[in-house]
Design a protein around this motif. Structure first.
Motif, PDB file in Angstrom:
ATOM      1  N   CYS A   1       0.827  -1.212   0.000  1.00  0.00           N
ATOM      2  CA  CYS A   1       0.000   0.000   0.000  1.00  0.00           C
ATOM      3  C   CYS A   1       0.852   1.249   0.000  1.00  0.00           C
ATOM      4  O   CYS A   1       2.040   1.218   0.330  1.00  0.00           O
ATOM      5  CB  CYS A   1      -0.934   0.010   1.207  1.00  0.00           C
ATOM      6  N   SER A   2       0.223   2.357  -0.368  1.00  0.00           N
ATOM      7  CA  SER A   2       0.862   3.667  -0.303  1.00  0.00           C
ATOM      8  C   SER A   2       0.567   4.318   1.042  1.00  0.00           C
ATOM      9  O   SER A   2      -0.253   3.826   1.827  1.00  0.00           O
ATOM     10  CB  SER A   2       0.357   4.551  -1.445  1.00  0.00           C
ATOM     11  N   ASP A   3       1.220   5.448   1.289  1.00  0.00           N
ATOM     12  CA  ASP A   3       1.010   6.117   2.570  1.00  0.00           C
ATOM     13  C   ASP A   3      -0.381   6.721   2.685  1.00  0.00           C
ATOM     14  O   ASP A   3      -0.800   7.094   3.786  1.00  0.00           O
ATOM     15  CB  ASP A   3       2.071   7.189   2.813  1.00  0.00           C
ATOM     16  N   GLY A   4      -1.103   6.796   1.575  1.00  0.00           N
ATOM     17  CA  GLY A   4      -2.488   7.250   1.662  1.00  0.00           C
ATOM     18  C   GLY A   4      -3.339   6.358   2.531  1.00  0.00           C
ATOM     19  O   GLY A   4      -4.326   6.816   3.131  1.00  0.00           O
ATOM     20  N   LEU A   5      -2.954   5.073   2.652  1.00  0.00           N
ATOM     21  CA  LEU A   5      -3.647   4.163   3.574  1.00  0.00           C
ATOM     22  C   LEU A   5      -2.987   4.166   4.945  1.00  0.00           C
ATOM     23  O   LEU A   5      -3.649   4.373   5.960  1.00  0.00           O
ATOM     24  CB  LEU A   5      -3.668   2.740   3.013  1.00  0.00           C
ATOM     25  N   TRP A   6      -1.674   3.925   4.983  1.00  0.00           N
ATOM     26  CA  TRP A   6      -1.072   3.731   6.310  1.00  0.00           C
ATOM     27  C   TRP A   6      -0.974   5.023   7.109  1.00  0.00           C
ATOM     28  O   TRP A   6      -0.679   4.973   8.320  1.00  0.00           O
ATOM     29  CB  TRP A   6       0.262   3.002   6.229  1.00  0.00           C
ATOM     30  N   ASN A   7      -1.240   6.177   6.489  1.00  0.00           N
ATOM     31  CA  ASN A   7      -1.374   7.403   7.288  1.00  0.00           C
ATOM     32  C   ASN A   7      -2.400   7.235   8.401  1.00  0.00           C
ATOM     33  O   ASN A   7      -2.277   7.837   9.475  1.00  0.00           O
ATOM     34  CB  ASN A   7      -1.826   8.564   6.394  1.00  0.00           C
ATOM     35  N   TYR A   8      -3.416   6.418   8.144  1.00  0.00           N
ATOM     36  CA  TYR A   8      -4.526   6.263   9.090  1.00  0.00           C
ATOM     37  C   TYR A   8      -4.488   4.924   9.827  1.00  0.00           C
ATOM     38  O   TYR A   8      -5.293   4.702  10.733  1.00  0.00           O
ATOM     39  CB  TYR A   8      -5.859   6.391   8.333  1.00  0.00           C
ATOM     40  N   ALA A   9      -3.580   4.049   9.463  1.00  0.00           N
ATOM     41  CA  ALA A   9      -3.442   2.751  10.141  1.00  0.00           C
ATOM     42  C   ALA A   9      -2.018   2.268   9.882  1.00  0.00           C
ATOM     43  O   ALA A   9      -1.772   1.460   8.993  1.00  0.00           O
ATOM     44  CB  ALA A   9      -4.464   1.752   9.634  1.00  0.00           C
ATOM     45  N   SER A  10      -1.088   2.767  10.670  1.00  0.00           N
ATOM     46  CA  SER A  10       0.323   2.544  10.385  1.00  0.00           C
ATOM     47  C   SER A  10       0.835   1.195  10.885  1.00  0.00           C
ATOM     48  O   SER A  10       1.633   0.543  10.211  1.00  0.00           O
ATOM     49  CB  SER A  10       1.156   3.670  11.006  1.00  0.00           C
ATOM     50  N   SER A  11       0.381   0.770  12.048  1.00  0.00           N
ATOM     51  CA  SER A  11       0.934  -0.447  12.637  1.00  0.00           C
ATOM     52  C   SER A  11       0.288  -1.691  12.030  1.00  0.00           C
ATOM     53  O   SER A  11      -0.863  -1.656  11.576  1.00  0.00           O
ATOM     54  CB  SER A  11       0.712  -0.449  14.142  1.00  0.00           C
ATOM     55  N   PRO A  12       1.014  -2.810  12.013  1.00  0.00           N
ATOM     56  CA  PRO A  12       0.425  -4.060  11.522  1.00  0.00           C
ATOM     57  C   PRO A  12      -0.838  -4.449  12.285  1.00  0.00           C
ATOM     58  O   PRO A  12      -1.786  -4.978  11.685  1.00  0.00           O
ATOM     59  CB  PRO A  12       1.550  -5.077  11.744  1.00  0.00           C
ATOM     60  N   ALA A  13      -0.870  -4.192  13.588  1.00  0.00           N
ATOM     61  CA  ALA A  13      -2.045  -4.550  14.379  1.00  0.00           C
ATOM     62  C   ALA A  13      -3.274  -3.760  13.926  1.00  0.00           C
ATOM     63  O   ALA A  13      -4.383  -4.303  13.856  1.00  0.00           O
ATOM     64  CB  ALA A  13      -1.776  -4.295  15.863  1.00  0.00           C
ATOM     65  N   GLU A  14      -3.085  -2.476  13.607  1.00  0.00           N
ATOM     66  CA  GLU A  14      -4.203  -1.667  13.137  1.00  0.00           C
ATOM     67  C   GLU A  14      -4.729  -2.183  11.806  1.00  0.00           C
ATOM     68  O   GLU A  14      -5.952  -2.279  11.591  1.00  0.00           O
ATOM     69  CB  GLU A  14      -3.764  -0.207  12.990  1.00  0.00           C
ATOM     70  N   LEU A  15      -3.830  -2.525  10.893  1.00  0.00           N
ATOM     71  CA  LEU A  15      -4.258  -3.045   9.601  1.00  0.00           C
ATOM     72  C   LEU A  15      -4.943  -4.400   9.750  1.00  0.00           C
ATOM     73  O   LEU A  15      -5.934  -4.682   9.078  1.00  0.00           O
ATOM     74  CB  LEU A  15      -3.061  -3.168   8.659  1.00  0.00           C
ATOM     75  N   ALA A  16      -4.414  -5.238  10.640  1.00  0.00           N
ATOM     76  CA  ALA A  16      -5.039  -6.543  10.860  1.00  0.00           C
ATOM     77  C   ALA A  16      -6.456  -6.382  11.388  1.00  0.00           C
ATOM     78  O   ALA A  16      -7.371  -7.131  10.994  1.00  0.00           O
ATOM     79  CB  ALA A  16      -4.195  -7.365  11.840  1.00  0.00           C
TER      80      ALA A  16
END
Length: 245
Positions: free
Chosen positions: A170-185
């Motif tokens: 993913c690009s930072d457009g997504l991980w800006n709002y969910a950076s950690s692996p736990a948040e994405l999971a």
């Protein structure tokens, strides 16, 4: 025009990786060793990064030809991330701050890439992830694809996968709002609970999540579901002859 640069880079890099995989599948001879498979994946990812850079340069040249005086005041650029799975060995390549994550069903959740950014340098210097990513200079990248890039070579990393899980790029457009692996999971689990089962549907859910929170940067996300390869046991006794008809 970063959208044109990223589209060209993604298309050309993907075509290269698919071609490399097909060529490897057609190659005969002795079985490929694990070390050889790793080397081949890393080589393919490195080449894909070069192919992506050439694609961005091509976009730049085309846009410059249509610009007044043949000069672009701000040439297009983009970041890059890709992954290749060979058997149970995962290889990832990236340039910039687009990321790859592994979310294992067994709880093994990790960010596989390390951003080429000032935020990463702050973290390496002892700052926490949260503090570094909130710093005003956090998104200043130190590597990218484009005519003004001093270093467009991707870094690579490999990982042996023990079980099933989800791979996210993913690009930072997504991980800006969910950076950690736990948040994405947690977001992936929520999307599945809401009925999204395919990688595409989950990716759309993650993009919608980022948009709902402002969508202040370009959002690109792709998922792949990784399952253990089936094991086929050889029969212990010979099969009966076919019946005559």
């Amino acid at each position: 025009d970063s959208d044109q640069a990223s589209l060209a880079a993604a298309t050309e890099a993907c075509d290269h990786l698919v071609g490399a995989a097909r060529a490897a599948g057609r190659h005969g001879g002795a079985p490929v060793t694990n070390a050889a498979a790793v080397e081949a994946s890393v080589r393919a990812l490195t080449a894909a990064g070069r192919v992506a850079q050439v694609a961005v340069l091509g976009v730049t040249e085309r846009l410059a030809q249509a610009a007044p005086g043949g000069v672009l005041s701000e040439p297009p650029s983009c970041t890059f991330v890709a992954a290749v799975l060979t058997g149970r060995r995962l290889a990832v390549g990236w340039c910039g701050d687009s990321r790859a994550y592994w979310l294992g069903d067994d709880g093994d959740q990790r960010q596989l890439s390390i951003d080429h950014s000032l935020a990463s340098e702050l973290i390496a210097g002892g700052m926490s992830r949260v503090e570094a990513e909130q710093d005003p200079t956090a998104h200043t990248i130190t590597r990218w694809l484009g005519v003004d890039s001093a270093n467009a070579s991707p870094d690579t990393v490999t990982l042996d996968l023990a079980g099933s899980g989800w791979l996210i790029v993913c690009s930072d457009g997504l991980w800006n709002y969910a950076s950690s692996p736990a948040e994405l999971a947690a977001l992936v689990a929520a999307a599945r609970a809401d009925g999204a089962t395919s990688p595409t549907a989950i990716a759309e859910s993650l993009a919608a999540y980022a948009n709902d929170r402002g969508g202040h940067d370009n959002i690109s996300v792709a998922l792949a579901r990784v399952e253990p390869e089936p094991e086929f046991a050889s029969p212990t006794e010979p099969l009966p002859p076919p019946e005559e008809t």
